[in-house]
Design a protein around this motif. Sequence first.
Motif, PDB file in Angstrom:
ATOM      1  N   PRO A  38      70.191 106.948  37.250  1.00  8.14           N
ATOM      2  CA  PRO A  38      69.805 106.513  38.597  1.00  8.14           C
ATOM      3  C   PRO A  38      68.389 105.917  38.652  1.00  8.14           C
ATOM      4  CG  PRO A  38      70.850 108.675  38.669  1.00  8.14           C
ATOM      5  CD  PRO A  38      70.673 108.338  37.223  1.00  8.14           C
ATOM      6  N   THR A  42      63.072 110.917  36.968  1.00  8.02           N
ATOM      7  CA  THR A  42      63.927 111.870  37.689  1.00  8.02           C
ATOM      8  C   THR A  42      64.282 112.975  36.684  1.00  8.02           C
ATOM      9  OG1 THR A  42      65.814 110.467  37.163  1.00  8.02           O
ATOM     10  CG2 THR A  42      64.917 110.281  39.384  1.00  8.02           C
ATOM     11  N   PRO A  43      64.470 114.202  37.179  1.00  6.68           N
ATOM     12  CA  PRO A  43      64.526 115.329  36.241  1.00  6.68           C
ATOM     13  C   PRO A  43      65.723 115.322  35.303  1.00  6.68           C
ATOM     14  CG  PRO A  43      64.938 116.060  38.515  1.00  6.68           C
ATOM     15  CD  PRO A  43      64.498 114.630  38.589  1.00  6.68           C
ATOM     16  N   VAL A  44      66.915 115.079  35.852  1.00  4.12           N
ATOM     17  CA  VAL A  44      68.113 115.172  35.007  1.00  4.12           C
ATOM     18  C   VAL A  44      68.073 114.087  33.925  1.00  4.12           C
ATOM     19  CG1 VAL A  44      70.641 115.059  34.999  1.00  4.12           C
ATOM     20  CG2 VAL A  44      69.468 116.259  36.844  1.00  4.12           C
ATOM     21  N   CYS A  45      67.684 112.881  34.326  1.00  8.62           N
ATOM     22  CA  CYS A  45      67.613 111.761  33.365  1.00  8.62           C
ATOM     23  C   CYS A  45      66.618 112.064  32.251  1.00  8.62           C
ATOM     24  CB  CYS A  45      67.173 110.475  34.058  1.00  8.62           C
ATOM     25  SG  CYS A  45      68.092 110.114  35.536  1.00  8.62           S
ATOM     26  N   ARG A 122      75.663 107.720  36.933  1.00  4.65           N
ATOM     27  CA  ARG A 122      75.576 108.084  35.511  1.00  4.65           C
ATOM     28  C   ARG A 122      76.834 107.601  34.792  1.00  4.65           C
ATOM     29  NH1 ARG A 122      71.291 111.201  34.901  1.00  4.65           N
ATOM     30  NH2 ARG A 122      70.904 112.243  36.880  1.00  4.65           N
ATOM     31  N   ALA A 141      74.946 111.803  40.123  1.00  7.21           N
ATOM     32  CA  ALA A 141      73.511 111.803  39.811  1.00  7.21           C
ATOM     33  C   ALA A 141      72.980 113.202  39.509  1.00  7.21           C
ATOM     34  CB  ALA A 141      72.739 111.188  40.974  1.00  7.21           C
ATOM     35  N   SER A 142      73.549 114.213  40.137  1.00 10.81           N
ATOM     36  CA  SER A 142      72.970 115.563  40.014  1.00 10.81           C
ATOM     37  C   SER A 142      73.496 116.351  38.809  1.00 10.81           C
ATOM     38  CB  SER A 142      73.230 116.353  41.296  1.00 10.81           C
ATOM     39  OG  SER A 142      74.612 116.293  41.617  1.00 10.81           O
TER      40      SER A 142
END
Length: 212
Positions: A38, A42-45, A122, A141-142
Amino acid sequence: MSLRLGDIAPDFEQESSVGRIKFHEWLGDSWGVLFSHPADFTPVCTTELGLTAKLADEFEKRGVKTIALSVDSNESHKEWIKDINETQAANVGFPILADRDRKVSELYDMIHPNASETLTVRSLFVIDPKKKVRLMITYPASTGRNFDEVLRVIDSLQLTDNHSVATPGNWKQGDDVVIVPSLQDPEIIKQKFPKGYKALRPYLRMTPQPNK
Ligand code: BEZ
């Protein structure tokens, strides 16, 4: 344009954190994993890119090049890579496409307007050496993707291409595999599977993993 399994992965030319990339030329004879995020920072990425970097040897062993994408700029990517390396104890050595004009995102249908008008979801594509799309996954995204699963699918695809076997549900390295139904000639089966096979049904023939 929406892509389907077996389609030729669209070629493109785009800026990246390591310079301008002509996609098909960059892939050469390798397999490829193209995956979108995304946004930068950003944290997950951040965790996903760190993981991909730490799995570099696993991708290389399988002849796979990895390439990430977000719609942010190269300047942003370069700053973000420093953060990824620091927070994930990683060394990002693969390119991140700077898809500011959304050229690649649109070619690969990575923007799903009902999820976000502007940011990519994603998406992940596995592309084979003939440039065919062999796997497509789309995550929200999450939820970070499972890169062990990506490697597992690549192993399965390479087993199918090289040994005429398919892999059962939840298959993992070393488990028995199944002989593809299209293979019927007993002589060829004998040659290809010297360890033998067990026919549970005529269509369900289990054999030890051939490359173990
Ligand atoms: C992300 O890290 O990209 C993210 C985290 C939570 C919600 C949506 C996106």
